[in-house]
Design a protein around this motif. Structure first.
Motif, PDB file in Angstrom:
ATOM      1  N   ARG A  40       0.860  -1.185   0.000  1.00 18.62           N
ATOM      2  CA  ARG A  40       0.000   0.000   0.000  1.00 18.62           C
ATOM      3  C   ARG A  40       0.893   1.231   0.000  1.00 18.62           C
ATOM      4  N   PHE A  41       0.643   2.134  -0.926  1.00 17.11           N
ATOM      5  CA  PHE A  41       1.502   3.312  -1.074  1.00 17.11           C
ATOM      6  C   PHE A  41       0.940   4.510  -0.329  1.00 17.11           C
ATOM      7  N   GLN A  42       1.821   5.233   0.369  1.00 16.37           N
ATOM      8  CA  GLN A  42       1.431   6.473   1.037  1.00 16.37           C
ATOM      9  C   GLN A  42       1.979   7.687   0.289  1.00 16.37           C
ATOM     10  N   SER A  43       3.006   7.452  -0.501  1.00 18.52           N
ATOM     11  CA  SER A  43       3.729   8.569  -1.105  1.00 18.52           C
ATOM     12  C   SER A  43       2.955   9.171  -2.263  1.00 18.52           C
ATOM     13  N   ASP A  44       2.852  10.492  -2.285  1.00 12.86           N
ATOM     14  CA  ASP A  44       2.153  11.171  -3.382  1.00 12.86           C
ATOM     15  C   ASP A  44       2.859  10.978  -4.707  1.00 12.86           C
ATOM     16  N   TYR A  45       4.144  10.671  -4.670  1.00 17.19           N
ATOM     17  CA  TYR A  45       4.908  10.521  -5.905  1.00 17.19           C
ATOM     18  C   TYR A  45       4.316   9.420  -6.779  1.00 17.19           C
ATOM     19  N   VAL A  86       1.900   0.019  -9.821  1.00 17.74           N
ATOM     20  CA  VAL A  86       2.081   1.372  -9.319  1.00 17.74           C
ATOM     21  C   VAL A  86       1.267   2.376 -10.113  1.00 17.74           C
ATOM     22  N   ALA A  87       0.919   2.048 -11.346  1.00 13.18           N
ATOM     23  CA  ALA A  87       0.122   2.961 -12.161  1.00 13.18           C
ATOM     24  C   ALA A  87      -0.868   2.140 -12.951  1.00 13.18           C
ATOM     25  N   LEU A  88      -2.126   2.424 -12.756  1.00  9.55           N
ATOM     26  CA  LEU A  88      -3.158   1.707 -13.492  1.00  9.55           C
ATOM     27  C   LEU A  88      -3.655   2.571 -14.630  1.00  9.55           C
ATOM     28  N   LEU A  89      -3.864   1.943 -15.766  1.00  9.93           N
ATOM     29  CA  LEU A  89      -4.330   2.677 -16.936  1.00  9.93           C
ATOM     30  C   LEU A  89      -5.649   3.355 -16.583  1.00  9.93           C
ATOM     31  N   PRO A  90      -5.814   4.654 -16.850  1.00  6.65           N
ATOM     32  CA  PRO A  90      -7.081   5.326 -16.525  1.00  6.65           C
ATOM     33  C   PRO A  90      -8.244   4.645 -17.213  1.00  6.65           C
ATOM     34  N   LYS A  91      -9.391   4.636 -16.577  1.00  3.96           N
ATOM     35  CA  LYS A  91     -10.525   3.849 -17.076  1.00  3.96           C
ATOM     36  C   LYS A  91     -10.977   4.308 -18.454  1.00  3.96           C
ATOM     37  N   ASN A  92     -10.946   5.625 -18.734  1.00  2.96           N
ATOM     38  CA  ASN A  92     -11.457   6.061 -20.031  1.00  2.96           C
ATOM     39  C   ASN A  92     -10.550   5.558 -21.163  1.00  2.96           C
TER      40      ASN A  92
ATOM     41  N   ASP B 105      -4.402   5.327   0.260  1.00  4.59           N
ATOM     42  CA  ASP B 105      -3.429   4.799  -0.686  1.00  4.59           C
ATOM     43  C   ASP B 105      -3.261   5.842  -1.784  1.00  4.59           C
ATOM     44  N   ALA B 106      -2.008   6.093  -2.164  1.00  2.00           N
ATOM     45  CA  ALA B 106      -1.723   7.149  -3.145  1.00  2.00           C
ATOM     46  C   ALA B 106      -2.288   6.834  -4.523  1.00  2.00           C
ATOM     47  N   ARG B 107      -2.654   5.564  -4.772  1.00  3.70           N
ATOM     48  CA  ARG B 107      -3.134   5.201  -6.107  1.00  3.70           C
ATOM     49  C   ARG B 107      -4.602   5.509  -6.319  1.00  3.70           C
TER      50      ARG B 107
END
Lengths: 154, 126
Positions: A40-45, A86-92, B105-107
């Protein structure tokens, strides 16, 4: 015979951080059956990776390396390279591509925990986790790693 | 006669960081709990933010901080393989307690979502 799950959470805040942890297990454990990990990520980066995502697929990265010890015949009984999205393709964009990409929660293949059959020594499982994602991105990424150990008890 | 049925139990998560506790009563004719699955109307929220503790008949099945993504299955999975199998769960008082926690969660930023707990149950009918 019953099954039980014990969890531990490891907090990582710095790139390349190396953290030891310990988990207590009941004294009536017969075998360690499996291990699962989750991040689970907390970092805004991390959310900025999503904004800049121009790939055609979801971005998975190696988060770090984990080892567990406490087995009877093999002290260091488990090793895993932990990875997560870490990055999910945006739904649109997903819909525009006419379902060509696979979001992990809609089209992912069956997720199996890593199985092992280990008799533990004592009531403590020790381990360590070493960060990789922070090192690779050259950023201090704040995230928590949850480790779940599946046990069979008498 | 034994039958296998699937039932759904819902929780509404309306606040970021909330801990939602709910208790559900299984039908009187349930003799066994075979398997469990989690789903949601906003799956990215459940995948990135959810964790839960689940007890059936006072027996802890999943402890606190057990993340929801570990109990979700995608559409590529055969319908017969989607559920997480449970073994040796005594039905007892037929009470399922769910303590669901929404975590930052940042995501994904928070928006209200529904968590659905699906159970595969074995029932006895005369």
């Amino acid at each position: 015979m019953k099954t039980q799950i014990v969890t531990a959470v490891v907090d990582i805040t710095q790139a390349g951080e190396y953290k030891h942890f310990e988990m207590r297990i009941p004294d009536n454990v017969k075998t360690i059956d499996g291990v699962e990990t989750s991040v689970r990520f907390q970092s805004d980066y991390i959310s900025t990776l999503n904004d800049n995502n121009t790939t055609n697929d979801n971005l998975t990265m190696i988060i770090g390396d984990m080892r567990l010890s406490g087995g009877k015949s093999n002290n260091w009984f488990y090793a895993e390279t932990v990875s997560d999205y870490v990055a999910l393709l945006p739904k649109n964009v997903f819909y525009h591509q006419q379902l060509k990409c696979s979001l992990p929660y809609t089209h992912h293949k069956r997720r199996d925990g890593n199985l092992c059959t280990v008799n533990p020594i004592g009531t403590r499982i020790k381990g360590y986790f070493k960060d990789s994602i922070g090192t690779n991105l050259q950023q201090d990424i704040h995230y928590s790693l949850t480790i779940c150990i599946h046990l069979s008890t008498e | 006669m034994k039958q296998i049925i699937k039932k759904r139990y819902d929780l509404q998560i309306t606040e970021a960081g909330a801990i939602k506790r709910e208790q559900f009563e299984l039908d009187k004719n349930v003799s066994k709990v075979n398997a469990i699955l989690l789903s949601s109307d906003k799956e990215e929220q459940l995948y990135n933010r959810g964790s839960q503790k689940i007890e059936i008949n006072g027996q802890e099945i999943f402890p606190e901080k057990y993340e929801s993504k570990l109990l979700m299955s995608g559409l590529n999975v055969s319908p017969n393989d989607r559920f997480y199998k449970l073994e040796n769960i005594a039905v007892g008082n037929r009470i399922m307690k769910v303590e669901f926690t929404d975590n930052n969660d940042a995501r994904s930023s928070f928006s209200a979502y529904r968590v659905s707990v699906y159970l595969e149950l074995e029932t006895e009918t005369n």
